[in-house]
Design an enzyme around this catalytic site. Sequence first.
Site, PDB file in Angstrom:
ATOM      1  N   GLU A   1       0.223  -1.107  -0.262  1.00 21.40           N
ATOM      2  CA  GLU A   1       0.287   0.000   0.133  1.00 21.40           C
ATOM      3  C   GLU A   1       0.239   0.944   0.016  1.00 21.40           C
ATOM      4  O   GLU A   1       1.764   1.347   0.422  1.00 21.40           O
ATOM      5  CB  GLU A   1      -0.687   0.120   1.390  1.00 21.40           C
TER       6      GLU A   1
ATOM      7  N   CYS B   1       3.011   8.760   0.647  1.00 17.06           N
ATOM      8  CA  CYS B   1       4.008   7.183   1.934  1.00 17.06           C
ATOM      9  C   CYS B   1       4.113   5.766   0.807  1.00 17.06           C
ATOM     10  O   CYS B   1       3.157   5.476   0.275  1.00 17.06           O
ATOM     11  CB  CYS B   1       2.628   7.425   3.344  1.00 17.06           C
TER      12      CYS B   1
ATOM     13  N   CYS C   1       7.181  -7.079   6.723  1.00 13.56           N
ATOM     14  CA  CYS C   1       8.341  -6.492   6.919  1.00 13.56           C
ATOM     15  C   CYS C   1       9.249  -7.636   8.040  1.00 13.56           C
ATOM     16  O   CYS C   1       8.155  -8.148   9.060  1.00 13.56           O
ATOM     17  CB  CYS C   1       8.275  -5.699   7.940  1.00 13.56           C
TER      18      CYS C   1
ATOM     19  N   CYS D   1       8.279  -5.403  15.074  1.00 22.30           N
ATOM     20  CA  CYS D   1       8.106  -4.128  15.989  1.00 22.30           C
ATOM     21  C   CYS D   1       6.422  -5.002  16.373  1.00 22.30           C
ATOM     22  O   CYS D   1       5.890  -5.182  15.440  1.00 22.30           O
ATOM     23  CB  CYS D   1       8.176  -2.662  15.481  1.00 22.30           C
TER      24      CYS D   1
ATOM     25  N   CYS E   1       3.045  -2.972  15.287  1.00 20.08           N
ATOM     26  CA  CYS E   1       2.551  -2.579  13.773  1.00 20.08           C
ATOM     27  C   CYS E   1       2.491  -3.285  13.432  1.00 20.08           C
ATOM     28  O   CYS E   1       2.542  -4.498  13.194  1.00 20.08           O
ATOM     29  CB  CYS E   1       4.372  -2.366  13.658  1.00 20.08           C
TER      30      CYS E   1
ATOM     31  N   GLY F   1       7.271  -1.943   5.312  1.00 19.40           N
ATOM     32  CA  GLY F   1       8.353  -2.514   5.451  1.00 19.40           C
ATOM     33  C   GLY F   1       9.922  -1.729   5.910  1.00 19.40           C
ATOM     34  O   GLY F   1       9.527  -0.814   6.741  1.00 19.40           O
TER      35      GLY F   1
ATOM     36  N   SER G   1      12.719   5.827  13.533  1.00 17.22           N
ATOM     37  CA  SER G   1      11.935   5.325  14.396  1.00 17.22           C
ATOM     38  C   SER G   1      11.936   4.690  15.302  1.00 17.22           C
ATOM     39  O   SER G   1      13.229   4.227  15.955  1.00 17.22           O
ATOM     40  CB  SER G   1      10.596   3.974  13.807  1.00 17.22           C
TER      41      SER G   1
ATOM     42  N   HIS H   1      11.332   5.577  18.994  1.00 19.78           N
ATOM     43  CA  HIS H   1      10.294   5.386  20.526  1.00 19.78           C
ATOM     44  C   HIS H   1      10.370   5.155  21.540  1.00 19.78           C
ATOM     45  O   HIS H   1       8.734   4.400  22.017  1.00 19.78           O
ATOM     46  CB  HIS H   1       9.254   3.902  19.434  1.00 19.78           C
TER      47      HIS H   1
ATOM     48  N   ASN I   1      -2.062   4.232  16.038  1.00 15.07           N
ATOM     49  CA  ASN I   1      -3.472   4.306  15.735  1.00 15.07           C
ATOM     50  C   ASN I   1      -3.181   3.024  15.722  1.00 15.07           C
ATOM     51  O   ASN I   1      -2.644   1.816  16.124  1.00 15.07           O
ATOM     52  CB  ASN I   1      -3.116   4.152  14.726  1.00 15.07           C
TER      53      ASN I   1
ATOM     54  N   CYS J   1       0.432   2.670   7.914  1.00 17.58           N
ATOM     55  CA  CYS J   1       0.836   1.722   6.497  1.00 17.58           C
ATOM     56  C   CYS J   1       0.420   0.283   7.315  1.00 17.58           C
ATOM     57  O   CYS J   1       1.059   0.243   7.920  1.00 17.58           O
ATOM     58  CB  CYS J   1       1.992   2.007   5.579  1.00 17.58           C
TER      59      CYS J   1
HETATM   60  N1  SAH Z   1      10.455   0.304   8.565  1.00 13.85           N
HETATM   61  C1  SAH Z   1      10.244   1.945   9.197  1.00 13.85           C
HETATM   62  C2  SAH Z   1       9.464   1.890   7.573  1.00 13.85           C
HETATM   63  C3  SAH Z   1       7.915   1.825   7.806  1.00 13.85           C
HETATM   64  S1  SAH Z   1       7.225   2.225   9.364  1.00 13.85           S
HETATM   65  C4  SAH Z   1      10.491   2.280  10.400  1.00 13.85           C
HETATM   66  O1  SAH Z   1       9.932   1.730  11.041  1.00 13.85           O
HETATM   67  O2  SAH Z   1      10.473   2.687  10.282  1.00 13.85           O
HETATM   68  C5  SAH Z   1       6.907   3.792   9.506  1.00 13.85           C
HETATM   69  C6  SAH Z   1       6.525   4.344  10.419  1.00 13.85           C
HETATM   70  O3  SAH Z   1       5.134   4.248  11.228  1.00 13.85           O
HETATM   71  C7  SAH Z   1       7.681   4.349  10.966  1.00 13.85           C
HETATM   72  O4  SAH Z   1       8.220   5.666  12.214  1.00 13.85           O
HETATM   73  C8  SAH Z   1       6.905   3.356  12.713  1.00 13.85           C
HETATM   74  O5  SAH Z   1       6.952   3.021  14.080  1.00 13.85           O
HETATM   75  C9  SAH Z   1       4.939   3.928  12.508  1.00 13.85           C
HETATM   76  N2  SAH Z   1       3.998   2.780  12.967  1.00 13.85           N
HETATM   77  C10 SAH Z   1       4.323   1.429  12.676  1.00 13.85           C
HETATM   78  N3  SAH Z   1       2.735   1.289  13.543  1.00 13.85           N
HETATM   79  C11 SAH Z   1       1.835   2.155  13.574  1.00 13.85           C
HETATM   80  C12 SAH Z   1       0.966   2.411  13.971  1.00 13.85           C
HETATM   81  N4  SAH Z   1       0.008   1.837  14.781  1.00 13.85           N
HETATM   82  N5  SAH Z   1       0.247   3.611  15.082  1.00 13.85           N
HETATM   83  C13 SAH Z   1       0.724   4.430  13.922  1.00 13.85           C
HETATM   84  N6  SAH Z   1       2.691   4.955  13.419  1.00 13.85           N
HETATM   85  C14 SAH Z   1       3.115   4.297  13.393  1.00 13.85           C
HETATM   86 FE1  SF4 Z   2       8.964  -2.803  10.407  1.00 12.33          FE
HETATM   87 FE2  SF4 Z   2       9.143  -0.190  10.285  1.00 12.33          FE
HETATM   88 FE3  SF4 Z   2       6.437  -1.833  11.259  1.00 12.33          FE
HETATM   89 FE4  SF4 Z   2       8.962  -1.877  13.113  1.00 12.33          FE
HETATM   90  S1  SF4 Z   2       7.535  -0.007  12.497  1.00 12.33           S
HETATM   91  S2  SF4 Z   2       7.956  -3.927  11.870  1.00 12.33           S
HETATM   92  S3  SF4 Z   2      10.289  -1.611  10.727  1.00 12.33           S
HETATM   93  S4  SF4 Z   2       7.881  -1.923   9.018  1.00 12.33           S
END
Ligand code: SAH
Ligand code: SF4
Length: 385
Positions: free
Chosen positions: A91, A112, A119, A123, A126, A195, A250, A252, A326, A369
Site C-alpha cells: 500500500e 507514503c 517486514c 516491532c 506494527c 517494510g 523510528s 519510540h 493508531n 501503513c
Molecule cells: N520500517 C520503517 C519504515 C516504515 S514504518 C520504520 O520502522 O521506520 C513508518 C512509521 O510508522 C514508523 O515510525 C512506525 O513505527 C510507525 N508505525 C507503525 N505502526 C504504527 C501505528 N499503529 N501507529 C502509529 N505509527 C505506526
Molecule cells: Fe517493520 Fe517499521 Fe513496522 Fe518495525 S515499524 S515492523 S521496522 S515496518
Amino acid sequence: MLPNIKSLTREELAAQLEAWGEKAYRAKQVLDWLYVHSVASWDEMTNLAKPLREKLAATFSLQSLELVRMQGARDTTQKFLWRLADHSLIESVLIPASPSFDGETSDRHTLCVSTQVGCAYGCKFCASGLDGWKRNLLPFEIVEQVMAVERWGGEQAKVLSLESQVPSQPPDAAAAKLQNPYSRLIDNVVIMGMGEPLANYENLLQALRILNAGWGGRLGARKITVSTSGLAPQIRRFADEPEQFRLAVSLHGATDEVRQKIMPVNRKFPLRELTAALDYYQAKKGKMLLFEYILIAGVNDALDQVRPLAALAGKLYAKVNLIPYNAVEGLPWARPDDATCEAFLVALRKQKIVCTLRREKGHDIDAACGQLRLKTERELQSAVR
Ligand code: SAH
Ligand code: SF4
C-alpha cells in the site's frame, strides 16, 4: 519474466540503446514517454520506429501496479492498495498538507511509499510485520507507487475540471495543472510504508535515484525522507551517499529498556550503536534528523521519558515528531488520551527540542501503513475458508 524498464536509470537504458546501435537522443525520448507522458504501452511511443518498439517490448516489461482498493475521501488521506505480478499486496498513502510531515499547511501532498512486502523486524505495535516478511520490492515497484498515484491525480483533475465546466467561466486551477505534463501532484515522498527500507538497500537507492532524477520523477532529494527502525550499518552507508536525502528514525523509546520492549531491532543495534551511526550521519550530512516517536499508552508516554529523549535529540540536532499510536486490530496497544500527548509535547518543548504532535484525524482510517493490506489479506483468507 522480463525486467521492468522503470527499474533502469538513464545510463543503463542508454547503454542498452547504444548496444542496439541507436542514436544517443533515443534514451531521452523513451524516458519522456515513461515519466512525462506516463504511457501504458509501447505503441504510444510514436516517435520511435516500429522495430525499436518491438525490440524494447521483447526486452523489457512496461507493467504497472494494479489498483485493487482505495480508501478515503477526496481532500483527505487516501490509501491505495496495489496488487503486484506475484499477487502480493502493498500500500501507499497520499496525505494532503500536513504540518507534521512538511511543517506547513498548503496544497502540498505527501506520498507514503512501501519498500517490502511485509517486514522482518517485528516491532510489537506494527501491522506491517504481523505476517512476517515476504520479499523486497524491485526498484520499479517503488517508483511506480509514485507514478501510478500521479496518473490517478491526473485522472481526478480531469473529472474535477469536467464537473466544474461552466461555459462562461475560465478553466480552474486543476484543469490548468492538467494541461502541463510536467506538473506533479506529489511534493514529498516519505519512505514510511510497509517494510524496512534500509533492509532493501540497493533497490531502494536505485528507486530513489530514479525518482530524484530530472529525467525521471523530478523530486528534489530534500523532498524524499527515508524512515528506518535503526539499522546502524546501513545508516552509515546512507550517510556516504552523495545525495541529500533526508533520514527519519523510528525511535519510540529513549532508553534501551523501553525501546527493546517494543522493538526487537534494539537488541541487535542498541541505542549506543544507533546514536554512534547517527553521529556519523550528522557529521557527514550536517543537517537535521527527524525522530519519530509514537506515543503508546503506558509504554513510552510517561514524563520520565522526556529527559532521555531530549538528551538524544539535543545531541543529534534531531527534530521530534510525536505520533499518537493508531490502534491495530488484534494488538493490545492503545493511544494515550489527548491531555497526555499534549503534556508530553509541552514538556519536550520546555527542554528546547523542536517538536510537533500529529493531531489530524485523517489518520484514523486504518491510518498507519500495513493496516489496509492486513485487513484485505484477512478478508481474502476468510473468503477462501
Ligand atoms: N520500517 C520503517 C519504515 C516504515 S514504518 C520504520 O520502522 O521506520 C513508518 C512509521 O510508522 C514508523 O515510525 C512506525 O513505527 C510507525 N508505525 C507503525 N505502526 C504504527 C501505528 N499503529 N501507529 C502509529 N505509527 C505506526
Ligand atoms: Fe517493520 Fe517499521 Fe513496522 Fe518495525 S515499524 S515492523 S521496522 S515496518
